[in-house]
Scaffold this active site. Structure first.
Site, PDB file in Angstrom:
ATOM      1  N   SER A 112       0.829  -1.204   0.000  1.00 25.31           N
ATOM      2  CA  SER A 112       0.000   0.000   0.000  1.00 25.31           C
ATOM      3  C   SER A 112       0.864   1.256   0.000  1.00 25.31           C
ATOM      4  CB  SER A 112      -0.891   0.015   1.244  1.00 25.31           C
ATOM      5  OG  SER A 112      -1.687  -1.135   1.275  1.00 25.31           O
TER       6      SER A 112
HETATM    7  C1  LIG Z   1      -3.293  -4.112  -0.119  1.00 26.68           C
HETATM    8  S1  LIG Z   1      -2.702  -5.727   0.132  1.00 26.68           S
HETATM    9  C2  LIG Z   1      -1.983  -5.665   1.736  1.00 26.68           C
HETATM   10  C3  LIG Z   1      -0.906  -4.653   1.914  1.00 26.68           C
HETATM   11  C4  LIG Z   1       0.082  -4.984   2.989  1.00 26.68           C
HETATM   12  N1  LIG Z   1      -0.492  -5.063   4.307  1.00 26.68           N
HETATM   13  C5  LIG Z   1       1.319  -4.095   3.002  1.00 26.68           C
HETATM   14  O1  LIG Z   1       2.218  -4.400   3.748  1.00 26.68           O
HETATM   15  O2  LIG Z   1       1.375  -3.099   2.258  1.00 26.68           O
HETATM   16  C6  LIG Z   1      -4.204  -6.633   0.451  1.00 26.68           C
HETATM   17  C7  LIG Z   1      -3.984  -8.105   0.695  1.00 26.68           C
HETATM   18  O3  LIG Z   1      -5.180  -8.644   1.229  1.00 26.68           O
HETATM   19  C8  LIG Z   1      -5.239  -9.992   0.847  1.00 26.68           C
HETATM   20  N2  LIG Z   1      -6.613 -10.487   1.039  1.00 26.68           N
HETATM   21  C9  LIG Z   1      -7.696 -10.351   0.233  1.00 26.68           C
HETATM   22  N3  LIG Z   1      -8.771 -10.960   0.774  1.00 26.68           N
HETATM   23  C10 LIG Z   1      -8.360 -11.511   1.947  1.00 26.68           C
HETATM   24  C11 LIG Z   1      -8.987 -12.283   2.950  1.00 26.68           C
HETATM   25  N4  LIG Z   1     -10.290 -12.615   2.863  1.00 26.68           N
HETATM   26  N5  LIG Z   1      -8.262 -12.676   4.008  1.00 26.68           N
HETATM   27  C12 LIG Z   1      -6.942 -12.368   4.123  1.00 26.68           C
HETATM   28  N6  LIG Z   1      -6.284 -11.638   3.190  1.00 26.68           N
HETATM   29  C13 LIG Z   1      -6.979 -11.203   2.118  1.00 26.68           C
HETATM   30  C14 LIG Z   1      -4.756  -9.990  -0.598  1.00 26.68           C
HETATM   31  O4  LIG Z   1      -4.299 -11.258  -0.996  1.00 26.68           O
HETATM   32  C15 LIG Z   1      -3.664  -8.913  -0.543  1.00 26.68           C
HETATM   33  O5  LIG Z   1      -2.395  -9.494  -0.420  1.00 26.68           O
END
Ligand SMILES: C[S@@+](CC[C@H](N)C(=O)[O-])C[C@H]1O[C@@H](n2cnc3c(N)ncnc32)[C@H](O)[C@@H]1O
Length: 421
Positions: free
Chosen positions: A83
């Site tokens: 992000s």
């Molecule tokens: C924007 S990214 C996370 C950014 C991260 N926290 C960072 O260090 O910048 C969003 C993540 O959420 C995960 N995601 C989507 N749906 C999810 C769910 N139901 N449970 C857990 N993770 C999920 C995706 O695979 C993705 O890797």
């Protein structure tokens, strides 16, 4: 799913270049108010962000507004990213982390979890959960390389269920778009604990901070507009798309939804326009108006661009609208001749109740203008058993009531930050 180029070995970078870019990023984050505390600043300085996105150029990695997309679905849509720094620091500030806390991060990748680990320190605990095993594996590798693997447990799991094995948590920080509050999150949070998340309410996503008040009651403060990647798994949103005409559909999670045959052809009926008298400048933000409109019963967002409409809507593709039986009304924002850079909200109705529906919509805009235009947006009460009343938004797991009588402004930036995360 596809992964963008994955570099196993970080390229050699000139430390002086990294230092200069980091310094500029910290200054910018401080200036816009996304970075406020010594603790979060120390974490940003301690964790090498480039180590978590080795395939990106340094200038992009340290650009505070850049979202680094690391994984896409077959269709091309982003499913994972590092992000933007502004939203990460803003969320960490709003989480009010303290040394020794137990934190669950939902949505992994590694960088943000390492920041959290720096703030909660060696006596704290961080669990970083992702539904995608590839993201988790990649995060584990990066965390090992930066020396954070003994302080962050990266696990595979679906946000919907939280992480019972590590509960209770003092903080839950969700880094993927959420449109609901699963019972696992409330259940796994301590009383007084904070849940920080990009909460999408009827299509409008804002960084929201809930505090658990005991039992299942959460009280939330809304903040900046955001655009995180959509939730996958059991909590993936399932909005209903009601056809209107051509490329135009009404996207709504209202309950009940309009009958599938109610709206097609509605634009062929003559339009009735009601001027609100409310003007707005070309660069003025209107995100609180969008949120204010979500409180209308029959609220939805229309897809489509100007060419798909008889009268040009206020924005393309996420056009706030209300439907009432076979009537549809939405907002236009035509330029006014004087002053030159001003626009006026005009409600445009089509269908048997076009006049009343457009008049009600225009009046709703006037109330926003009088009472909420320069305010911070609503506070939310969330509880699964909140009685259904006007303005209560029902989701699968909970009921949300927006309270608009806020006076204080909690951590909003002077940035109109609407980049996708
Ligand atoms: C924007 S990214 C996370 C950014 C991260 N926290 C960072 O260090 O910048 C969003 C993540 O959420 C995960 N995601 C989507 N749906 C999810 C769910 N139901 N449970 C857990 N993770 C999920 C995706 O695979 C993705 O890797």
């Amino acid at each position: 799913m596809t992964t963008s180029e994955t570099a196993d070995t970080a390229p050699d970078h000139d430390p002086a270049v990294i230092e200069a870019l980091l310094e500029a990023a910290v200054t910018r984050l401080r200036t816009v108010g996304a970075l406020r505390s010594e603790e979060v600043e120390r974490a940003v300085r301690a964790v090498p962000r480039h180590a978590f996105a080795p395939e990106f150029p340094l200038e992009e990695v340290y650009d505070p507004r850049a979202v680094l997309i690391t994984r896409r679905a077959e269709g091309g849509g982003a499913t994972s990213s590092v992000s933007a720094i502004w939203v990460q620091t803003l969320m960490l500030e709003r989480a009010r982390l303290e040394p020794g806390m137990r934190v669950l991060e939902v949505g992994g990748g590694g960088y943000n979890a390492a920041l959290i680990a720096e703030v909660v320190g060696p006596t704290g605990t961080v669990v970083s959960m992702d539904i995608d095993p590839v993201v988790t594996e990649r995060a584990r590798g990066f965390l090992a390389r930066t020396g954070h693997s003994d302080r962050v447990e990266a696990v595979v799991g679906d946000a919907e269920h939280g992480h019972p094995a590590g509960a209770p948590f003092d903080r839950i920080i969700v880094t993927v778009a959420a449109t609901d509050l699963p019972p696992a999150w409330t259940g796994q949070l301590v009383d007084g604990g904070r849940l920080v998340l990009p909460l999408g309410v009827r299509g409008h996503q804002r960084i929201t901070v809930f505090t658990k008040q005991g039992g299942d009651l959460l009280v939330g403060e809304t903040g900046n507009h955001a655009g995180f990647v959509p939730m996958q798994g059991a909590g993936a949103p399932a909005p209903r798309m009601v056809p209107v005409t051509g490329a135009v559909e009404l996207v709504t999670d209202a309950d009940p939804v309009p009958a599938p045959k109610a709206l097609p052809g509605v634009f062929a009926l003559s339009a009735h326009q009601v001027r609100s008298g409310v003007r707005i400048g070309g660069m003025e933000p209107f995100s609180t108006l969008q949120m204010w409109m979500t409180g209308l019963s029959g609220f939805g967002l229309l897809t489509g661009t100007a060419e798909d409409f008889v009268h040009r809507p206020m924005v393309p593709n996420a056009i706030p609208a209300v439907w009432d039986g076979a009537t549809l009304a939405y907002l236009l924002l035509p330029k006014v001749p004087d002053p030159a850079e001003a626009y006026e909200y005009v409600a445009c109705g089509h269908g048997p109740r076009a006049e009343e529906t457009a008049a009600a919509l225009a009046e709703h805009v006037r109330v926003w203008d009088r009472e909420h235009r320069n305010g911070p947006g609503p506070r939310f009460l969330a509880h699964p058993d909140l009685p259904g009343a006007d303005g209560v938004i029902r989701t699968r797991h909970t009921r949300l009531l927006a309270l608009w009588d806020r006076t204080e402004h909690d951590h909003a930036l002077d940035w109109k930050a609407d980049t996708r995360e």
